[in-house]
Design a protein around this motif. Structure first.
Motif, short mmCIF file in Angstrom:
data_model
loop_
_atom_site.label_atom_id
_atom_site.label_comp_id
_atom_site.label_asym_id
_atom_site.label_seq_id
_atom_site.Cartn_x
_atom_site.Cartn_y
_atom_site.Cartn_z
N LYS A 13 1.78 2.54 43.20
CA LYS A 13 0.66 2.95 44.05
C LYS A 13 -0.10 1.71 44.51
N LYS A 14 -0.37 1.64 45.78
CA LYS A 14 -1.14 0.53 46.31
C LYS A 14 -2.60 0.69 45.92
N PRO A 15 -3.28 -0.40 45.61
CA PRO A 15 -4.71 -0.29 45.29
C PRO A 15 -5.49 0.17 46.51
N LEU A 16 -6.45 1.06 46.28
CA LEU A 16 -7.29 1.57 47.36
C LEU A 16 -8.42 0.58 47.65
N LYS A 17 -8.66 0.32 48.93
CA LYS A 17 -9.81 -0.49 49.28
C LYS A 17 -11.08 0.32 49.05
N LYS A 18 -12.18 -0.39 48.83
CA LYS A 18 -13.42 0.30 48.49
C LYS A 18 -13.86 1.27 49.58
N ASP A 19 -13.79 0.85 50.87
CA ASP A 19 -14.20 1.74 51.95
C ASP A 19 -13.34 3.00 52.01
N ALA A 20 -12.04 2.83 51.86
CA ALA A 20 -11.14 3.98 51.89
C ALA A 20 -11.41 4.91 50.72
N LEU A 21 -11.68 4.33 49.53
CA LEU A 21 -11.97 5.15 48.35
C LEU A 21 -13.29 5.90 48.53
N LEU A 22 -14.29 5.20 49.09
CA LEU A 22 -15.58 5.85 49.34
C LEU A 22 -15.39 7.03 50.31
N HIS A 23 -14.60 6.80 51.35
CA HIS A 23 -14.35 7.86 52.33
C HIS A 23 -13.66 9.05 51.66
N ALA A 24 -12.72 8.76 50.77
CA ALA A 24 -12.00 9.83 50.08
C ALA A 24 -12.93 10.64 49.18
N VAL A 25 -13.82 9.95 48.47
CA VAL A 25 -14.77 10.64 47.59
C VAL A 25 -15.73 11.51 48.42
N LEU A 26 -16.26 10.96 49.53
CA LEU A 26 -17.14 11.74 50.40
C LEU A 26 -16.43 12.96 50.97
N ASN A 27 -15.16 12.79 51.31
CA ASN A 27 -14.39 13.92 51.84
C ASN A 27 -14.33 15.07 50.85
N LEU A 42 -12.95 14.27 40.41
CA LEU A 42 -12.90 13.36 41.56
C LEU A 42 -11.71 12.42 41.47
N ASN A 43 -11.44 11.89 40.26
CA ASN A 43 -10.28 11.00 40.08
C ASN A 43 -8.99 11.70 40.50
N SER A 44 -8.89 12.99 40.11
CA SER A 44 -7.69 13.76 40.43
C SER A 44 -7.56 13.98 41.93
N TYR A 45 -8.67 14.35 42.60
CA TYR A 45 -8.63 14.64 44.03
C TYR A 45 -8.31 13.41 44.87
N VAL A 46 -8.85 12.24 44.50
CA VAL A 46 -8.64 11.04 45.32
C VAL A 46 -7.44 10.23 44.85
N GLY A 47 -6.78 10.67 43.77
CA GLY A 47 -5.59 9.97 43.30
C GLY A 47 -5.89 8.68 42.57
N ALA A 48 -7.06 8.60 41.90
CA ALA A 48 -7.40 7.42 41.11
C ALA A 48 -6.73 7.54 39.74
N GLN A 49 -5.66 6.75 39.51
CA GLN A 49 -4.88 6.89 38.27
C GLN A 49 -5.04 5.70 37.34
N THR A 50 -5.27 4.52 37.91
CA THR A 50 -5.46 3.36 37.04
C THR A 50 -6.91 3.32 36.56
N GLN A 51 -7.09 2.58 35.48
CA GLN A 51 -8.45 2.45 34.94
C GLN A 51 -9.37 1.76 35.94
N ALA A 52 -8.81 0.81 36.69
CA ALA A 52 -9.61 0.09 37.68
C ALA A 52 -10.11 1.04 38.76
N HIS A 53 -9.21 1.94 39.22
CA HIS A 53 -9.61 2.92 40.24
C HIS A 53 -10.66 3.88 39.71
N LYS A 54 -10.46 4.30 38.45
CA LYS A 54 -11.41 5.26 37.86
C LYS A 54 -12.78 4.62 37.72
N THR A 55 -12.79 3.33 37.37
CA THR A 55 -14.07 2.61 37.26
C THR A 55 -14.74 2.52 38.64
#
Length: 716
Positions: A13-27, A42-55
């Protein structure tokens, strides 16, 4: 630490950029504003699987809570925070997905994502929930209720294949084709132009469901295309049978009792001057010498309201239409043909009933006296403008003395009007010669001549006199309800932009001061530009910098004409406001009291709106004929001038025929161009080349798309 492998593909999985992740959470929050979520969901909906993404998600959730975008409804559970802001207003749908909400309170437009639109249509009155504004971003809203539907009918071309049918529309407010079940096609076939009503748009469906209302004809057929333009703007293209039947029952005979109640002008030299192809003659002029040596000039207007009674079936239809519509190849009349081209039309050698304004003028065109009266007239001659112009230029022909005298008086009236601060707009109009099938054969430019100006001055004089009679009241007396034609002073911001533009051509324009000072400056500019290549463009932009004239019961005067009182009285065959003015005049002349203002206020708003709609349809028909005319000239090269600049390209008006087309920005391939809105230009990033409004350019006609009414050009 190794990244977790994607279970289905085995790819990382490619790391999500902060803007893209923010947009996904707002969606997640905005797709269901009433639901509450915790971090795990939220982690499940936006596909945050690594600890870094979850943080990252936890940090973004904290930011959203701090900004007030979300609220904590229970420990660890968050919901979109609407702050209870509910508003009503108008929804604007756009085919590019940039929908917006215009609040009733006049505030700024608010973006509405498609997922939050509830399939509201353009112009619908809606109730929205306004989301809290995120730092550094614009506002956003969700439609919660459609209060009133504005538009559900669309025009387009049918695509029918076996049991599947769609309406494909070029409507700028709808990106989706409309699905039509076979039992709702009404015999429509592939490539038919059709009028379709949306009957349902299921919540999770991409396409709305529609039914055919009417088949307009085969796409490309002239009648079908003209009817499609009318239908596109919600204008009628057929006349109701019951209205035609009501008109057929009107008695066109004028009895002796009616003549006795009126001033008889049948023996006074009277004539009409109209376009060569006109059939509805609603104004005539008369002229004779008075015993004391003055001139008696009569402006005689068809007495339409004598035949069309209030709230009759004909009157209701006329009010709904509010105006005749003038397309390139036809007139769509406000009144049934029996009235507009027959009973009411001031045809030669026929007795006609009129509402008239009679002026007593001296040789300097000063008004010594005037009166408003009901008359009976008999036109002796029907002139086309070209014929009246020939009399003015040669000094020979029918009614030579009357026409030359009226022309001399009109010139003096015009001079005084401009001295008093009227703006000298004298634009050329694009006219087409078409064959019997409506195909354009030639384009020519029509400019006003002395005969046009003669008629214009006396119509202006009558309109002003009527408005002054109804509007001027002795001090201390209440104002009477009346229908005025008003025009406000120019918008300061538009005027500033216009002044900055003309400065590039070496012109100066005043942007502050009194109305009279602004007018003098505008007239001086137009006079200096006359005859130069940029003249038409400058005049077009000058008009755009003005406010739009409209109808109102609140008189503020007419800035463009420099009249304190002005109305529309002289064209009741083709304008409903003139009919209202005639009825109010009749009421006041008979000593009636002022009626309630509210009814007329609403009528004015309706007529102003319909006037603008008709103008848009008229422009669309011109655009269609321009594209049709140029479709035989693809590959040819023309000189033109940049008439518009947008982020998607340059609009160019051809010098030879005033046809306008677009150079798409993708065809400016020698550089990357950026749009400079403030300076009306596209500017190259590397080479710094500038394409600016008003610049001369040479173009080649690349394509002519009749469906979209668009010409595409290539820079030559």
């Amino acid at each position: 630490m190794k990244r977790k492998q994607n279970e289905k593909t085995g790819r990382k999985k490619k790391p999500l950029k902060k803007d893209a992740l923010l947009h996904a959470v707002l969606n997640v929050f905005q797709s269901n504003p009433r639901a509450a979520y915790n971090c795990r969901q939220l982690n499940s909906y936006v596909g945050a699987q690594t600890q870094a993404h979850k943080t990252q998600v936890a940090g973004l959730l904290s930011d959203l809570f701090y900004d007030g975008i979300v609220a904590e409804v229970s420990p660890g559970r968050f919901r979109l925070n609407s702050l209870g802001t509910v508003a009503t207003g108008v929804f604007q749908r756009r085919s590019n997905g940039k929908n917006s909400f215009l609040p009733d309170d006049g505030g700024e437009a608010v973006f509405v994502a498609e997922r939050n639109s509830r399939h509201a249509m353009d112009g619908d009155r809606v109730r929205v929930q306004v989301f809290a504004r995120r730092r550094g971003a614009g506002g956003e809203a969700e439609v919660v209720d459609v209060i009133e539907r504005k538009k559900s009918v669309f025009v387009g071309r049918l695509h029918v294949h076996r049991d599947v049918a769609f309406l494909v529309t070029e409507d700028k407010t709808l990106a989706n084709d409309i699905f039509i079940p076979p039992d709702m096609l009404k015999g429509g076939r592939n490539n038919d132009k059709a009028l379709v009503r949306i009957v349902e748009w299921p919540e999770n469906a991409k396409n709305p469901l529609g039914e055919v209302v009417d088949i307009l004809g085969v796409a490309g057929d002239n009648n079908a295309e003209m009817h499609a333009i009318l239908a596109e703007y919600g204008l009628p293209y057929v006349y109701p049978q019951d209205v035609e039947e009501a008109a057929a029952r009107i008695d066109d005979a004028i009895d002796a009792d009616e003549i006795a109640r009126r001033e008889d002008f049948r023996s006074v030299p009277t004539f009409t001057v109209d376009p060569r192809d006109a059939k509805d003659f609603d104004d005539a002029l008369s002229l004779r010498r008075t015993a004391d040596g003055f001139w008696e000039a009569g402006v005689h207007i068809a007495d339409v309201t004598h035949y069309v009674r209030p709230d009759s079936v004909i009157d209701r239809e006329a009010y709904g239409r509010a105006t005749s519509v003038y397309l390139v190849d036809r007139t769509v009349p406000m009144l049934p043909e029996r009235l507009c081209n027959g009973i009411c039309s001031l045809r030669p050698d026929e007795d006609k009933l009129c509402f008239s304004v009679i002026f007593i003028l001296d040789d300097d065109a000063s008004i010594r006296a005037s009166r408003i009266c009901r008359t009976v007239v008999r036109s002796r001659r029907r002139f086309a403008y070209e014929e009246a112009q020939a009399v003015i230029e040669s000094g020979k022909g029918d009614f030579r003395d009357e026409i030359l005298t009226l022309d001399r008086l009109a010139r003096q009236l015009r001079r005084v009007r401009f001295e008093n601060g009227a703006i000298d707009f004298d634009r050329c109009e694009v006219k087409f010669d078409v064959d019997e099938r409506g195909k354009p054969l030639a384009v020519h430019l029509h400019e006003s001549n002395d005969a046009n100006r003669l008629i214009e001055e006396f119509m202006l004089l009558a309109n002003r006199a009527v408005a002054e009679y109804a509007g001027r009241q002795p001090r201390g007396r209440a104002k009477r309800t009346f229908v005025y034609r008003i025009h406000e002073t120019p918008d300061p911001d538009r005027l500033e932009n216009f002044a900055a533009f003309v400065q590039r051509f070496g012109y100066k324009l005043k942007t502050n001061g009194s109305g009279a000072e602004l007018t003098r400056s505008i007239n001086a500019l137009l006079d200096k530009a006359k005859g130069r290549p940029e003249a038409n463009l400058i005049e077009t932009l000058a008009v755009r910098s003005m406010q739009k004239a409209r109808y109102s019961t609140d008189n503020i005067g007419h800035y463009g004409l420099a009249f304190a009182y002005y109305t529309h009285f002289t064209s009741p065959i083709r304008r409903y406001p003139d009919m209202m003015v005639h009825r109010l005049l009749e009421h006041y002349l008979a000593g009636g009291r002022s009626p309630a203002r509210e009814y007329y206020h609403d009528c004015c708003d309706h007529c102003s709106e319909m006037e603008q709609t008709a103008a848009m349809a008229e422009r669309a028909s011109i655009k269609y004929k321009q594209v049709e005319f140029m479709s035989d000239r693809v590959g040819q090269t023309y000189d033109g001038v940049i008439s518009g600049v947008a982020e998607w390209g340059l609009y160019v008006e051809l010098n030879e025929n005033k046809c306008e087309g677009l150079i798409p920005i993708r065809h400016l391939d020698d550089d990357f161009y950026e749009f400079d809105e403030k300076n009306y230009c596209l500017r190259g990033v590397r080479r710094k080349r500038v394409y600016q409004l008003g610049d001369p350019v040479t173009v080649t006609v690349a394509s002519a798309n009749l469906e979209r009414k668009q010409l595409d050009f290539l820079p030559a």
